[in-house]
Design a protein around this motif. Sequence first.
Motif, short mmCIF file in Angstrom:
data_model
loop_
_atom_site.label_atom_id
_atom_site.label_comp_id
_atom_site.label_asym_id
_atom_site.label_seq_id
_atom_site.Cartn_x
_atom_site.Cartn_y
_atom_site.Cartn_z
N ALA A 187 0.84 -1.20 0.00
CA ALA A 187 0.00 0.00 0.00
C ALA A 187 0.88 1.25 0.00
O ALA A 187 0.61 2.22 -0.73
N ALA A 188 1.94 1.23 0.80
CA ALA A 188 2.83 2.39 0.86
C ALA A 188 3.53 2.59 -0.49
O ALA A 188 3.67 3.72 -0.98
N ALA A 189 3.96 1.49 -1.10
CA ALA A 189 4.65 1.60 -2.40
C ALA A 189 3.72 2.21 -3.45
O ALA A 189 4.13 3.09 -4.23
N ALA A 190 2.46 1.77 -3.47
CA ALA A 190 1.51 2.32 -4.45
C ALA A 190 1.25 3.80 -4.19
O ALA A 190 1.06 4.59 -5.13
N THR A 191 1.27 4.19 -2.94
CA THR A 191 1.00 5.59 -2.58
C THR A 191 2.12 6.50 -3.11
O THR A 191 1.85 7.59 -3.63
N VAL A 192 3.36 6.04 -2.99
CA VAL A 192 4.49 6.82 -3.51
C VAL A 192 4.34 6.97 -5.03
O VAL A 192 4.53 8.07 -5.58
N LEU A 193 3.98 5.88 -5.70
CA LEU A 193 3.82 5.93 -7.16
C LEU A 193 2.66 6.85 -7.55
O LEU A 193 2.76 7.61 -8.53
N ALA A 194 1.58 6.80 -6.80
CA ALA A 194 0.42 7.66 -7.10
C ALA A 194 0.81 9.13 -6.98
O ALA A 194 0.41 9.97 -7.79
N LEU A 195 1.60 9.41 -5.98
CA LEU A 195 2.03 10.79 -5.76
C LEU A 195 2.87 11.29 -6.93
O LEU A 195 2.73 12.43 -7.38
N ASP A 196 3.73 10.42 -7.44
CA ASP A 196 4.64 10.82 -8.51
C ASP A 196 3.99 10.77 -9.90
O ASP A 196 4.28 11.60 -10.74
N HIS A 197 3.15 9.75 -10.13
CA HIS A 197 2.70 9.51 -11.51
C HIS A 197 1.20 9.51 -11.72
O HIS A 197 0.73 9.50 -12.85
N GLY A 198 0.42 9.42 -10.63
CA GLY A 198 -1.00 9.19 -10.81
C GLY A 198 -1.74 10.37 -11.41
O GLY A 198 -1.43 11.52 -11.12
N GLU A 199 -2.71 10.03 -12.25
CA GLU A 199 -3.63 11.04 -12.78
C GLU A 199 -4.75 11.22 -11.76
O GLU A 199 -5.07 10.29 -11.02
N PRO A 200 -5.39 12.40 -11.73
CA PRO A 200 -6.51 12.58 -10.80
C PRO A 200 -7.55 11.47 -10.97
O PRO A 200 -7.82 11.04 -12.09
N GLY A 201 -8.11 11.00 -9.88
CA GLY A 201 -9.12 9.95 -9.96
C GLY A 201 -9.00 8.98 -8.81
O GLY A 201 -8.31 9.22 -7.83
N VAL A 202 -9.69 7.84 -8.99
CA VAL A 202 -9.74 6.82 -7.95
C VAL A 202 -8.93 5.61 -8.39
O VAL A 202 -8.96 5.24 -9.58
N TYR A 203 -8.19 5.01 -7.48
CA TYR A 203 -7.45 3.78 -7.77
C TYR A 203 -7.74 2.76 -6.67
O TYR A 203 -7.63 3.10 -5.48
N ASN A 204 -8.06 1.53 -7.06
CA ASN A 204 -8.12 0.44 -6.09
C ASN A 204 -6.70 -0.03 -5.81
O ASN A 204 -5.97 -0.39 -6.74
N ILE A 205 -6.33 -0.02 -4.54
CA ILE A 205 -4.99 -0.49 -4.14
C ILE A 205 -5.21 -1.75 -3.31
O ILE A 205 -5.31 -1.71 -2.08
N VAL A 206 -5.30 -2.85 -4.03
CA VAL A 206 -5.64 -4.15 -3.43
C VAL A 206 -4.72 -5.20 -4.05
O VAL A 206 -4.08 -4.93 -5.07
N ASP A 207 -4.69 -6.39 -3.48
CA ASP A 207 -3.82 -7.40 -4.07
C ASP A 207 -4.51 -8.12 -5.23
O ASP A 207 -5.64 -7.77 -5.62
#
Length: 326
Positions: free
Chosen positions: A210-230
């Motif tokens: 979850a933390a890894a995805a959050t760092v990526l979202a901060l750097d690369h994510g477009e505005p919107g919703v992302y499911n961060i699940v396995d």
Amino acid sequence: MRVFVVGASGAIGSRLVPRLIDRGHQVVGTYNSPGNAERVRALGAEPVQLDLLDPRAVRKAVLDAQPDAIVHQATALADVRFSRNLDRTFAQTNRLRTEGTDALLAAAREAGVRRFVAQSFASARYARVGGPVKTEDDPLDPTPLPSTRESNAAMRYLDQAVTEAGGIALRYGGFYGAANDGLVEPVRKRFLPIVGNGEGVSSFIHLDDAAAATVLALDHGEPGVYNIVDDEPAPAREWLPVLASVLGAKPPRHVPRWLAWLIGGDLAVMMGTESRGASNAKAKRELAWTLRYPSWRQGFVAVYGSTAPADGRSPRPAPRATGSPS
Ligand SMILES: NC(=O)c1ccc[n+]([C@@H]2O[C@H](COP(=O)([O-])OP(=O)(O)OC[C@H]3O[C@@H](n4cnc5c(N)ncnc54)[C@H](OP(=O)(O)O)[C@@H]3O)[C@@H](O)[C@H]2O)c1
């Protein structure tokens, strides 16, 4: 970037801060409980005490910090007793997700903050119709159970307020990753039964992923919703016996719906028989996110394996990816 992490002392915040620093970001990390300043400093962040429910303090803290980005990870679920009434358990967290989000967004606008990422939730939020695994485009549950209406409304509010402001709402799966996770004791004590057909689906996520995805979202994510699940949303009849086995506990009991309703209320029945899981396809595709624990099958063993009594029982390995939407 200079990143303002709200809830840096928490379960996800404390795993996020070191990753942001490794990535070259500077972090201002907030905590709420007075004793947590050193904890945040030790993570490498500049600690700031902040009550997110005090809008004037929020404005001052954000303007003082002058961040490029804000990450909202504040919840208030430590030491709560989960009851039949989810809204009672989540009352303070719901305020952090509504009033707290509003205060942060207002401060972010005033301070000219460019990036905003906030914690939301995926598991058991999507409409309880059709296939077992839902994407971000699928409808949310239009008729949440009465005891969960306020909590669902607070998450919906956060998703909408954040994305309308050009930010990102991360719908995490159920967090696990620490020996004292909330599921451990109930499963050890066989308080969590398989209800009816056991087909209620949950999505999990290891806190590190979850933390890894959050760092990526901060750097690369477009505005919107992302499911961060396995990768493996799973029905209770599958994950519950595996978790019990990993913990060295007896297998979960099986109870009919009516008995589960009497003991645990409508929430227990819904989670056990009707809830839907979430697909991580968008996050993997758009954030180039790879998971260290693609399935809870590996994650539960990694986290809880050593806590099991040495009784010779071995957990079922065999990861199986079924994360595609339906
Ligand atoms: N997030 C969810 O939806 C969810 C759902 C079910 C279970 N859980 C699990 O429950 C456990 C504890 O959860 P938790 O929510 O208490 O998380 P936590 O890990 O304790 O983190 C919550 C963070 O929010 C901060 N915070 C709390 N109240 C605040 C306020 N009024 N203003 C600003 N910041 C505030 C806390 O600060 P201080 O620590 O300094 O007080 C902490 O940094 C975790 O293991 C988690 O995995 C979480």
